[in-house]
Design an enzyme around this catalytic site. Structure first.
Site, PDB file in Angstrom:
ATOM      1  N   ARG A  64      42.398  10.425 -91.055  1.00  0.00           N
ATOM      2  CA  ARG A  64      40.997  10.140 -90.691  1.00  0.00           C
ATOM      3  C   ARG A  64      40.035  10.717 -91.712  1.00  0.00           C
ATOM      4  O   ARG A  64      38.988  10.110 -91.987  1.00  0.00           O
ATOM      5  CB  ARG A  64      40.696  10.704 -89.292  1.00  0.00           C
ATOM      6  CG  ARG A  64      41.252   9.836 -88.171  1.00  0.00           C
ATOM      7  CD  ARG A  64      41.130  10.515 -86.813  1.00  0.00           C
ATOM      8  NE  ARG A  64      39.820  11.014 -86.517  1.00  0.00           N
ATOM      9  CZ  ARG A  64      38.981  10.476 -85.609  1.00  0.00           C
ATOM     10  NH1 ARG A  64      39.335   9.396 -84.927  1.00  0.00           N
ATOM     11  NH2 ARG A  64      37.823  11.024 -85.367  1.00  0.00           N
TER      12      ARG A  64
ATOM     13  N   ARG B  90      29.903   3.462-100.524  1.00  0.00           N
ATOM     14  CA  ARG B  90      28.457   3.680-100.698  1.00  0.00           C
ATOM     15  C   ARG B  90      28.125   4.161-102.112  1.00  0.00           C
ATOM     16  O   ARG B  90      27.089   3.784-102.671  1.00  0.00           O
ATOM     17  CB  ARG B  90      27.944   4.703 -99.690  1.00  0.00           C
ATOM     18  CG  ARG B  90      27.714   4.144 -98.318  1.00  0.00           C
ATOM     19  CD  ARG B  90      26.482   3.220 -98.270  1.00  0.00           C
ATOM     20  NE  ARG B  90      26.245   2.778 -96.912  1.00  0.00           N
ATOM     21  CZ  ARG B  90      26.746   1.657 -96.397  1.00  0.00           C
ATOM     22  NH1 ARG B  90      27.486   0.847 -97.137  1.00  0.00           N
ATOM     23  NH2 ARG B  90      26.490   1.328 -95.151  1.00  0.00           N
TER      24      ARG B  90
ATOM     25  N   HIS C 153      27.992   1.121-104.069  1.00  0.00           N
ATOM     26  CA  HIS C 153      26.739   0.411-103.772  1.00  0.00           C
ATOM     27  C   HIS C 153      25.568   1.056-104.517  1.00  0.00           C
ATOM     28  O   HIS C 153      24.664   0.371-105.008  1.00  0.00           O
ATOM     29  CB  HIS C 153      26.424   0.450-102.267  1.00  0.00           C
ATOM     30  CG  HIS C 153      27.317  -0.415-101.432  1.00  0.00           C
ATOM     31  ND1 HIS C 153      27.642  -0.094-100.136  1.00  0.00           N
ATOM     32  CD2 HIS C 153      27.943  -1.583-101.697  1.00  0.00           C
ATOM     33  CE1 HIS C 153      28.427  -1.029 -99.640  1.00  0.00           C
ATOM     34  NE2 HIS C 153      28.626  -1.955-100.569  1.00  0.00           N
TER      35      HIS C 153
ATOM     36  N   SER D 199      41.913  20.980 -93.363  1.00  0.00           N
ATOM     37  CA  SER D 199      42.810  22.130 -93.562  1.00  0.00           C
ATOM     38  C   SER D 199      42.745  22.678 -94.975  1.00  0.00           C
ATOM     39  O   SER D 199      42.939  23.874 -95.197  1.00  0.00           O
ATOM     40  CB  SER D 199      44.255  21.708 -93.267  1.00  0.00           C
ATOM     41  OG  SER D 199      44.658  20.707 -94.193  1.00  0.00           O
TER      42      SER D 199
ATOM     43  N   SER E 198      38.474  15.902 -84.937  1.00  0.00           N
ATOM     44  CA  SER E 198      37.460  14.832 -84.854  1.00  0.00           C
ATOM     45  C   SER E 198      36.070  15.314 -85.265  1.00  0.00           C
ATOM     46  O   SER E 198      35.346  14.620 -85.990  1.00  0.00           O
ATOM     47  CB  SER E 198      37.382  14.270 -83.431  1.00  0.00           C
ATOM     48  OG  SER E 198      38.542  13.537 -83.144  1.00  0.00           O
TER      49      SER E 198
ATOM     50  N   GLU F 288      35.804  15.498 -88.955  1.00  0.00           N
ATOM     51  CA  GLU F 288      35.807  14.170 -89.584  1.00  0.00           C
ATOM     52  C   GLU F 288      34.460  13.460 -89.401  1.00  0.00           C
ATOM     53  O   GLU F 288      33.958  12.802 -90.326  1.00  0.00           O
ATOM     54  CB  GLU F 288      36.968  13.341 -89.019  1.00  0.00           C
ATOM     55  CG  GLU F 288      38.324  13.877 -89.454  1.00  0.00           C
ATOM     56  CD  GLU F 288      39.390  13.905 -88.383  1.00  0.00           C
ATOM     57  OE1 GLU F 288      40.402  14.594 -88.584  1.00  0.00           O
ATOM     58  OE2 GLU F 288      39.216  13.261 -87.321  1.00  0.00           O
TER      59      GLU F 288
ATOM     60  N   ASP G 112      27.146  10.691 -96.038  1.00  0.00           N
ATOM     61  CA  ASP G 112      25.978   9.783 -96.000  1.00  0.00           C
ATOM     62  C   ASP G 112      24.704  10.502 -96.442  1.00  0.00           C
ATOM     63  O   ASP G 112      23.823   9.893 -97.067  1.00  0.00           O
ATOM     64  CB  ASP G 112      25.816   9.172 -94.603  1.00  0.00           C
ATOM     65  CG  ASP G 112      26.669   7.914 -94.429  1.00  0.00           C
ATOM     66  OD1 ASP G 112      27.175   7.386 -95.443  1.00  0.00           O
ATOM     67  OD2 ASP G 112      26.832   7.455 -93.282  1.00  0.00           O
TER      68      ASP G 112
HETATM   69  O1  LIG Z   1      44.157  12.222 -89.717  1.00  0.00           O
HETATM   70  C1  LIG Z   1      43.967  13.397 -89.511  1.00  0.00           C
HETATM   71  C2  LIG Z   1      44.050  13.916 -88.091  1.00  0.00           C
HETATM   72  O2  LIG Z   1      43.774  12.856 -87.193  1.00  0.00           O
HETATM   73  C3  LIG Z   1      43.269  15.157 -87.776  1.00  0.00           C
HETATM   74  O3  LIG Z   1      42.270  15.012 -86.769  1.00  0.00           O
HETATM   75  C4  LIG Z   1      43.665  14.289 -90.665  1.00  0.00           C
HETATM   76  O4  LIG Z   1      42.466  13.887 -91.253  1.00  0.00           O
HETATM   77  C5  LIG Z   1      44.819  14.226 -91.681  1.00  0.00           C
HETATM   78  O5  LIG Z   1      45.963  14.762 -91.090  1.00  0.00           O
HETATM   79  C6  LIG Z   1      44.487  14.974 -92.966  1.00  0.00           C
HETATM   80  O6  LIG Z   1      44.320  16.347 -92.708  1.00  0.00           O
HETATM   81  P1  LIG Z   1      43.302  17.232 -93.512  1.00  0.00           P
HETATM   82  O7  LIG Z   1      43.655  17.091 -94.968  1.00  0.00           O
HETATM   83  O8  LIG Z   1      43.548  18.612 -93.002  1.00  0.00           O
HETATM   84  O9  LIG Z   1      41.911  16.749 -93.222  1.00  0.00           O
END
Ligand SMILES: O=C([C@H](O)CO)[C@H](O)[C@H](O)COP(=O)(O)O
Length: 185
Positions: free
Chosen positions: A46, A57, A60, A88, A149, A152, A160
């Site tokens: 994610r 973007r 763009h 992480s 979440s 992210e 943005d």
């Molecule tokens: O996809 C992920 C997971 O859903 C966590 O909420 C993480 O973004 C993915 O595992 C990558 O990890 P990080 O490099 O620690 O962001």
């Protein structure tokens, strides 16, 4: 709680998160991207999806921007910047990208929960975002949301905000940016 109330609580969490952003670090990242050559963006899962949105973007807005791992993405070199979005800061594939990028003279930016992580310590520039790590236990204090979440979502808002700053500095407009949008959709 119903779904609407959950949505409201997510917005509350995001408001608290954005209030904790380091203004100086954020500004330095925008500056770095403004003066850089090409920008390469990477992230896993994610976090990586947010990075893909950011790279679009940047394109763009007129930057030479690439998503790492695409078949048409060229090699990184001196003067380029690799932006890694990683909660992480320990994702192995991203760590090896950071090592490689530095070895060829590119700058590495880590946007992470963990400036003390392996990627954070290796990066030339670190932006610390608030949030909870993906391995958080249920019932954490910072967020009602699962895993990372909140990080992210904050990552997308931060990306943005960087775009808006770049637009301001370069006199870019939404209308002109739309002219760069894919026409084979
Ligand atoms: O996809 C992920 C997971 O859903 C966590 O909420 C993480 O973004 C993915 O595992 C990558 O990890 P990080 O490099 O620690 O962001």
């Amino acid at each position: 709680m119903n779904t609407f109330s959950y949505a409201q609580e997510i917005v509350n969490e995001l408001q608290r998160s954005v209030a904790q952003l380091g203004a100086g670090e954020a500004e330095q990242m925008a500056e770095l991207l403004l003066r850089s050559g090409r920008v390469f963006v990477a992230g896993a899962g994610r976090s990586g999806l947010m990075g893909r949105a950011f790279a679009m973007r940047l394109m763009h807005a007129g930057k030479d921007a690439y998503v790492v791992g695409e078949t048409v993405t060229p090699g990184i070199g001196p003067g380029d910047v690799l932006v890694l979005g990683t909660g992480s800061g320990e994702t192995a594939s991203l760590l090896s990208m950071a090592v490689k990028a530095r070895a060829v003279g590119a700058a590495v930016v880590a946007v992470t929960l963990s400036p003390e992580s392996s990627i954070g310590l290796l990066a030339d520039h670190v932006v610390k975002l608030p949030g909870a790590p993906k391995e958080q236990a249920d019932g954490g204090r910072i967020t009602i949301q699962p895993m990372a979440s909140l990080f992210e979502q904050t990552l997308l808002l931060f990306y943005d905000a960087v775009i808006l700053r770049i637009m301001e500095e370069t006199g870019q407009t939404s209308t002109r940016m739309f002219g760069n949008h894919a026409n084979l959709e």
